[in-house]
Design a protein around this motif. Structure first.
Motif, PDB file in Angstrom:
ATOM      1  N   UNK A 199       0.839  -1.208   0.000  1.00  0.00           N
ATOM      2  CA  UNK A 199       0.000   0.000   0.000  1.00  0.00           C
ATOM      3  C   UNK A 199       0.872   1.255   0.000  1.00  0.00           C
ATOM      4  N   UNK A 200       1.830   1.299   0.912  1.00  0.00           N
ATOM      5  CA  UNK A 200       2.705   2.465   0.999  1.00  0.00           C
ATOM      6  C   UNK A 200       3.529   2.645  -0.274  1.00  0.00           C
ATOM      7  N   UNK A 201       4.066   1.544  -0.793  1.00  0.00           N
ATOM      8  CA  UNK A 201       4.884   1.624  -2.009  1.00  0.00           C
ATOM      9  C   UNK A 201       4.072   2.132  -3.199  1.00  0.00           C
ATOM     10  N   UNK A 202       2.840   1.661  -3.309  1.00  0.00           N
ATOM     11  CA  UNK A 202       1.994   2.073  -4.433  1.00  0.00           C
ATOM     12  C   UNK A 202       1.784   3.584  -4.415  1.00  0.00           C
ATOM     13  N   UNK A 203       1.452   4.132  -3.254  1.00  0.00           N
ATOM     14  CA  UNK A 203       1.178   5.569  -3.204  1.00  0.00           C
ATOM     15  C   UNK A 203       2.457   6.401  -3.227  1.00  0.00           C
ATOM     16  N   UNK A 204       3.547   5.846  -2.773  1.00  0.00           N
ATOM     17  CA  UNK A 204       4.833   6.520  -2.935  1.00  0.00           C
ATOM     18  C   UNK A 204       5.193   6.598  -4.416  1.00  0.00           C
ATOM     19  N   UNK A 205       4.987   5.509  -5.128  1.00  0.00           N
ATOM     20  CA  UNK A 205       5.263   5.508  -6.568  1.00  0.00           C
ATOM     21  C   UNK A 205       4.341   6.469  -7.314  1.00  0.00           C
TER      22      UNK A 205
END
Length: 196
Positions: free
Chosen positions: A48-54
Motif C-alpha cells: 500500500x505504501x509503495x503504491x502511493x509513494x510511486x
C-alpha cells in the motif's frame, strides 16, 4: 526537465492533496488487493505504501479516475509479485486469523462468506487475482485484461477455471447461482443449488 530531476531526486511530483484524494478514492481497493494477494497484513501495508509513494513520484498523466485506479492496481499487482518472490524469507500470518469484511456479502451467511474466501485463498495467484478484481472490485473481463496486461480470453479462462475449482472446493455449491429467499419481512437467507 524539472520533473525528471525531481523524480531522480526522489522528491514527489504530485501534491499532497492529489495523493490524499487518490488514497481516499482507491486506497481501499489497493489495500484489499494487496491483502488478498500477499496474505499478510504487514506485506499488504508495505505494498500500500509503495503504491502511493510511486504515485507521488510518477510523471504519468492520467486521462481520468478509472485510468488512475487501473494504474494503482497494476502497480499493486507488480509489487505483490515482488513480495511473493521474497516471501520464503519470512513467515506470514494466515488470512483466516484476520477480520475480513467483503464489500457486499449478498444473501450469504458469515460462515458461507468465510468458507468462500478461504477457498479463494487456496487458488493460484493467477486465478485469485482475477476472482478478486471481478467480484471484489467489480471490474469487467476486458478491464481486468487491461490491468493485468493479458488477453480478455485469458481472463475468461482463468475465471472459468477458478470458478470450477471453487465449486469443487465448496462441495459443488455454485455461489453465483444462489438466489435470495424473500419472506414477508424481506430477505431472509439464500437458497443455493445442492451439491448433488
Amino acid at each position: 526537465m524539472r520533473r525528471e530531476k525531481e523524480r531522480a531526486s526522489g522528491r514527489p511530483l504530485r501534491s499532497d492533496a492529489f495523493i490524499r484524494q487518490a488514497m481516499a478514492a482507491w486506497g481501499g481497493s489497493v489495500w484489499r488487493l494487496a491483502l488478498a494477494q500477499t496474505g499478510s497484513k504487514e506485506d499488504a501495508e508495505d505494498v500500500y505504501q509503495d503504491v502511493f509513494l510511486r504515485l507521488a513520484q510518477s510523471a504519468t498523466e492520467f486521462s481520468g479516475q478509472e485510468h488512475l485506479k487501473a494504474w494503482l492496481l497494476r502497480v499493486a499487482v507488480n509489487r505483490c509479485h515482488d513480495v511473493a518472490r521474497l516471501r520464503s524469507r519470512r513467515p506470514s500470518v494466515p488470512l483466516d486469523s484476520m477480520p475480513f469484511e467483503p464489500v457486499d456479502a449478498g444473501p450469504l451467511s458469515p460462515d458461507e462468506v468465510r468458507a468462500l474466501w478461504e477457498a479463494v485463498g487456496e487458488l493460484s495467484e493467477s486465478k485469485r487475482i482475477v476472482i478478486h478484481l471481478y467480484y471484489q472490485e467489480g471490474y469487467s473481463g476486458k478491464e481486468i485484461a487491461e490491468v493485468l496486461g493479458i488477453e480478455p480470453s485469458t481472463v475468461r479462462t482463468r475465471l472459468q477455471r477458478a470458478r470450477a475449482q471453487l465449486r469443487t472446493s465448496l462441495g459443488g455449491v455454485d455461489y453465483d447461482q444462489c438466489e435470495p429467499v424473500q419472506s414477508d419481512d424481506g430477505p431472509s437467507g439464500a437458497t443455493c443449488p445442492s451439491a448433488g
